[in-house]
Design a protein around this motif. Sequence first.
Motif, PDB file in Angstrom:
ATOM      1  N   ALA A 153      65.313  61.742  15.668  1.00 22.56           N
ATOM      2  CA  ALA A 153      66.298  62.146  14.669  1.00 22.56           C
ATOM      3  C   ALA A 153      67.534  61.288  14.844  1.00 22.56           C
ATOM      4  O   ALA A 153      67.914  61.005  15.968  1.00 22.56           O
ATOM      5  N   PRO A 154      68.197  60.837  13.757  1.00 17.90           N
ATOM      6  CA  PRO A 154      67.745  60.997  12.390  1.00 17.90           C
ATOM      7  C   PRO A 154      66.501  60.142  12.104  1.00 17.90           C
ATOM      8  O   PRO A 154      66.150  59.272  12.880  1.00 17.90           O
ATOM      9  N   SER A 155      65.863  60.400  10.935  1.00 16.42           N
ATOM     10  CA  SER A 155      64.736  59.574  10.520  1.00 16.42           C
ATOM     11  C   SER A 155      65.234  58.197  10.122  1.00 16.42           C
ATOM     12  O   SER A 155      66.203  58.094   9.373  1.00 16.42           O
ATOM     13  N   GLY A 157      74.963  60.258  16.644  1.00 14.19           N
ATOM     14  CA  GLY A 157      74.045  59.372  17.351  1.00 14.19           C
ATOM     15  C   GLY A 157      72.596  59.589  17.003  1.00 14.19           C
ATOM     16  O   GLY A 157      72.253  60.104  15.924  1.00 14.19           O
ATOM     17  N   HIS A 158      71.739  59.213  17.953  1.00 11.67           N
ATOM     18  CA  HIS A 158      70.301  59.178  17.715  1.00 11.67           C
ATOM     19  C   HIS A 158      69.573  59.739  18.934  1.00 11.67           C
ATOM     20  O   HIS A 158      70.018  59.548  20.065  1.00 11.67           O
ATOM     21  N   MET A 185      70.184  67.441  20.642  1.00 13.43           N
ATOM     22  CA  MET A 185      70.884  66.267  21.159  1.00 13.43           C
ATOM     23  C   MET A 185      71.822  65.647  20.121  1.00 13.43           C
ATOM     24  O   MET A 185      72.863  65.104  20.491  1.00 13.43           O
ATOM     25  N   ILE A 186      71.453  65.697  18.841  1.00 13.33           N
ATOM     26  CA  ILE A 186      72.334  65.059  17.847  1.00 13.33           C
ATOM     27  C   ILE A 186      73.328  66.034  17.202  1.00 13.33           C
ATOM     28  O   ILE A 186      74.249  65.604  16.520  1.00 13.33           O
ATOM     29  N   THR A 232      73.646  54.847  18.915  1.00 10.17           N
ATOM     30  CA  THR A 232      72.893  54.260  17.807  1.00 10.17           C
ATOM     31  C   THR A 232      71.409  54.314  18.160  1.00 10.17           C
ATOM     32  O   THR A 232      71.047  54.551  19.312  1.00 10.17           O
ATOM     33  N   ARG A 233      70.555  54.043  17.174  1.00 12.92           N
ATOM     34  CA  ARG A 233      69.108  54.037  17.450  1.00 12.92           C
ATOM     35  C   ARG A 233      68.785  52.965  18.480  1.00 12.92           C
ATOM     36  O   ARG A 233      67.953  53.152  19.364  1.00 12.92           O
ATOM     37  N   ASN A 234      69.465  51.849  18.368  1.00 13.39           N
ATOM     38  CA  ASN A 234      69.220  50.754  19.301  1.00 13.39           C
ATOM     39  C   ASN A 234      69.585  51.131  20.738  1.00 13.39           C
ATOM     40  O   ASN A 234      68.829  50.882  21.668  1.00 13.39           O
TER      41      ASN A 234
END
Length: 446
Positions: free
Chosen positions: A242-244, A331-332, A301-302, A393-395
Amino acid sequence: MFDKVLIANRGEIALRIQRACKELGIATVAVHSTADAEAMHVRLADESVCIGPPQASDSYLNIPRLLAACEITGADAVHPGYGFLSENARFAEILEDHNITFIGPSSEHIRIMGDKIAAKETVQRLGIPVVPGSEGGVRGDLEARKVSEAIGYPVLVKAASGGGGRGMKVVHKPEDLSSSMAAARSEAKAAFGDDTVYIEKFLTRPRHIEIQVFGDGQGNAVHLGERDCSLQRRHQKVLEEAPSPALNADSRRRIGETVAKAIGDLGYRSAGTVEFLYEDGQFFFIEMNTRLQVEHPVTEMITGIDLVLEQIRVASGSQLTLTQDDVTFSGHAIECRINAENPRTFRPSPGRITYWHPPGGLGVRVDSGVYQGYSIPPYYDSLIGKLVVHGKTRNECLMRLKRALSEFVIDGIETTIPLFNELIRQPDIANGMYDIHWLEKFLSKP
Ligand code: MV4
């Protein structure tokens, strides 16, 4: 508030629920089979009751034995966790009849959502978009032919009492419809004792995106965003996030508001998950789960919201104090399901954990019910822990996941950790470019 909660489950989720109870100052009762006498959920509970032999039907699924455990210990509420009796309307009803609170939705809401046709009709009336298909069950071949003609092939024949993909048949052309209907019916009859089937347009390459909702049973409800659970094998989720990667803030807000309004109008109480297939920018409802889910920590978590604590609060009669404006996303998060299984064949690998070293550090959460020296019994599902990682971030989340996986050491049994080490190095995963078929295609490659 409750004085004592009986947790009708085992493993990591039993520990997760104990933690919420402890923070609320509520005493906990563990129940266990003879196979689980040495389990962590028994060791950490305030009290424990042995409820029967290893087989779940004689222990964790046995309602009279659970009622006896409530009576012996004086528990005033039961949390069912996920699996086992968590979506058993009869169990919720029986507890209500004994003046013991079921920490979850009303038995009526569990019953409606357990019937896939009734669920679809109900949410459609409340304004949620559904997959085009038959209106209710399909009886004869002629009706099936007409419906399929109208929505266009390919179509999917589904069991009304289904779940886990059992009794589903894809039909590409009218000539195959009658035999597929018969096959779906007999599979459904054998698996669920109900041969009612319905027809939907078959979506060929969707993502599985689910919306986490929460209601207080008094008309107040919020959504907590989505989880992308497209990475599955044989209807078992493997990694959730999450998020997608497929949604933007605007599409999230639109589907979230639609779903939250529907759940409030339904008068739904507790945590729930509304499952969608998402294809070409459109959402199509498939099912609603009326339980806490394995992957709920991704949402925690988010959002920073403790879903189990909120479940306990509203079950005790409190109104929802959260408003939609209080729910903010930060965040992610990614969850990897650590199973005691061969990472390629998924064959269960029970046995003794000779060494256990979980990862730690900023943004790393490990929910697990095992410990070094523990022997995983062969009788239950093979989930032994969940590694949940958060990043800005996702990264950052992916980099942290890579680091956390490299720290995780489990010896004595096979686990799915090597699979995750492989997955996070795949460009499609790094780019978020996957649908519900991606993982099985990946696994079928040599
Ligand atoms: C579908 C579908 C395509 N089109 N419905 C699988 C189990 C059940 N929860 C619903 N499932 C599906 N329903 C239509 N109209 C494809 C699936 C499906 C699937 C869904 C989510 C995640 C993984 C899946 C794997 C295979 C099929």
